[in-house]
Design an enzyme around this catalytic site. Structure first.
Site, PDB file in Angstrom:
ATOM      1  N   TRP A  39      63.837 -98.857  31.496  1.00  0.00           N
ATOM      2  CA  TRP A  39      64.081 -97.567  30.854  1.00  0.00           C
ATOM      3  C   TRP A  39      64.045 -96.450  31.885  1.00  0.00           C
ATOM      4  O   TRP A  39      62.974 -96.088  32.389  1.00  0.00           O
ATOM      5  CB  TRP A  39      63.013 -97.304  29.782  1.00  0.00           C
ATOM      6  N   VAL A  87      57.112-107.551  22.606  1.00  0.00           N
ATOM      7  CA  VAL A  87      57.271-108.636  21.634  1.00  0.00           C
ATOM      8  C   VAL A  87      57.168-109.978  22.318  1.00  0.00           C
ATOM      9  O   VAL A  87      57.475-110.123  23.496  1.00  0.00           O
ATOM     10  CB  VAL A  87      58.627-108.541  20.873  1.00  0.00           C
ATOM     11  N   HIS A 128      62.979 -94.702  23.887  1.00  0.00           N
ATOM     12  CA  HIS A 128      63.303 -95.567  22.748  1.00  0.00           C
ATOM     13  C   HIS A 128      62.474 -95.114  21.541  1.00  0.00           C
ATOM     14  O   HIS A 128      61.583 -94.258  21.684  1.00  0.00           O
ATOM     15  CB  HIS A 128      63.081 -97.053  23.063  1.00  0.00           C
ATOM     16  N   GLN A 152      68.651 -94.525  18.010  1.00  0.00           N
ATOM     17  CA  GLN A 152      68.234 -95.888  17.713  1.00  0.00           C
ATOM     18  C   GLN A 152      67.679 -95.948  16.290  1.00  0.00           C
ATOM     19  O   GLN A 152      67.292 -94.926  15.714  1.00  0.00           O
ATOM     20  CB  GLN A 152      67.128 -96.352  18.669  1.00  0.00           C
ATOM     21  N   ALA A 161      59.347-106.709  14.895  1.00  0.00           N
ATOM     22  CA  ALA A 161      59.933-105.406  15.181  1.00  0.00           C
ATOM     23  C   ALA A 161      61.373-105.613  15.629  1.00  0.00           C
ATOM     24  O   ALA A 161      61.739-106.685  16.105  1.00  0.00           O
ATOM     25  CB  ALA A 161      59.144-104.701  16.280  1.00  0.00           C
ATOM     26  N   ARG A 204      67.886 -91.266  28.003  1.00  0.00           N
ATOM     27  CA  ARG A 204      67.815 -92.083  29.222  1.00  0.00           C
ATOM     28  C   ARG A 204      68.425 -91.310  30.380  1.00  0.00           C
ATOM     29  O   ARG A 204      69.484 -90.706  30.235  1.00  0.00           O
ATOM     30  CB  ARG A 204      68.597 -93.398  29.055  1.00  0.00           C
TER      31      ARG A 204
END
Ligand code: DAH
Length: 244
Positions: free
Chosen positions: A44, A155, A72, A112, A208, A98
């Protein structure tokens, strides 16, 4: 597009919540298992902010630390979990930033949609079911979904997912997803403890996901360049009035 997506998830029992665009390093990175100096931060490219605005945490407390423009919508996972106890289902639509060289598929500002579902016994099957329902709602009974393993720090396991677009005859690579990493739950409970709240994320699991809204609109409406969204050209705006 964003409204349509939120509407789909609302009808599936999700609540829509929003978070701040100016965010702290802690919520955008550290609490999501992306520590400073970890190479994953390179995923990122970040607009860092100078000075210190008074940023509020999930319960109105003062947040210290470096500030940035959120890269994000995932930090809202942490904010929401700190302030709520499971089970719950949320989606978070929002603008993200970004520090990018822009081209036809990269823009410094885009949207998003984040999803987070936490409770007892939540599994990858529930995640697949949620994305499957999204595919059905967007593209009808002939649509299908595809998951491929990929790494995201927050995750485990992580996946990227695509939706089959029957009329277009192609897979639309929409975003990332996975099972919430135990370290994220730990960071949430540690933060809750600091605020004097009891732990709430032991013995639960969650999934998620996060998808790019412009990307979906581009694929769906055949928009060739992401820069059209913020370019302000009247021809573009008039053509998509009320749709995007
Ligand atoms: N936050 C990720 C990004 O912007 C996308 C993402 C990946 C969101 C996996 C998630 C997830 O919630 O589980 O690149």
């Amino acid at each position: 597009m964003e409204r349509e997506l939120v509407g789909i998830f609302r009808s599936l029992g999700y609540q829509a919540v929003e978070g701040p665009e100016v965010e702290s390093e802690f919520f955008n990175f550290d609490a999501l298992n992306i520590p400073e100096h970890h190479p994953a931060r390179d995923m990122w490219d970040t607009f860092w902010l100078e000075g210190s605005l008074g940023l509020e945490g999930p319960l109105g407390e003062e947040v210290r630390g470096r500030l940035l423009l959120r890269t994000h919508t995932s930090p809202m996972q942490v904010r929401y979990m700190v302030a709520h106890t499971p089970p719950f289902r949320i989606v978070v639509p929002g603008r993200v930033f970004r520090f990018e060289q822009t081209d036809a598929t990269h823009e410094a500002v885009f949207h998003q949609l984040e999803g987070l579902v936490v409770g007892e016994g939540i599994t990858m099957a529930h995640l697949k079911g949620a994305i499957y329902e999204l595919a059905q709602a967007l593209y009808g009974p002939h649509s299908k979904v595809r998951f491929q393993p990929i790494y995201f720090p927050f995750v485990e396991p992580g996946a990227q997912f695509a939706i089959w677009w029957p009329e277009g005859g192609k897979w639309l690579e929409l975003g990332g997803a996975g099972m919430v990493h135990p370290k994220v739950f730990q960071a949430v409970d540690a933060y809750r403890e600091r605020l004097g709240l009891p732990p709430a994320y032991q013995g639960v699991t969650g999934f998620a996901f996060g998808l790019g809204v412009e990307r979906l609109a581009m694929l769906r409406y055949g928009i060739p360049d992401i820069r059209y969204f913020f370019g302000g050209r009247l021809k573009v705006l008039e053509q998509f009035r009320g749709v995007l």
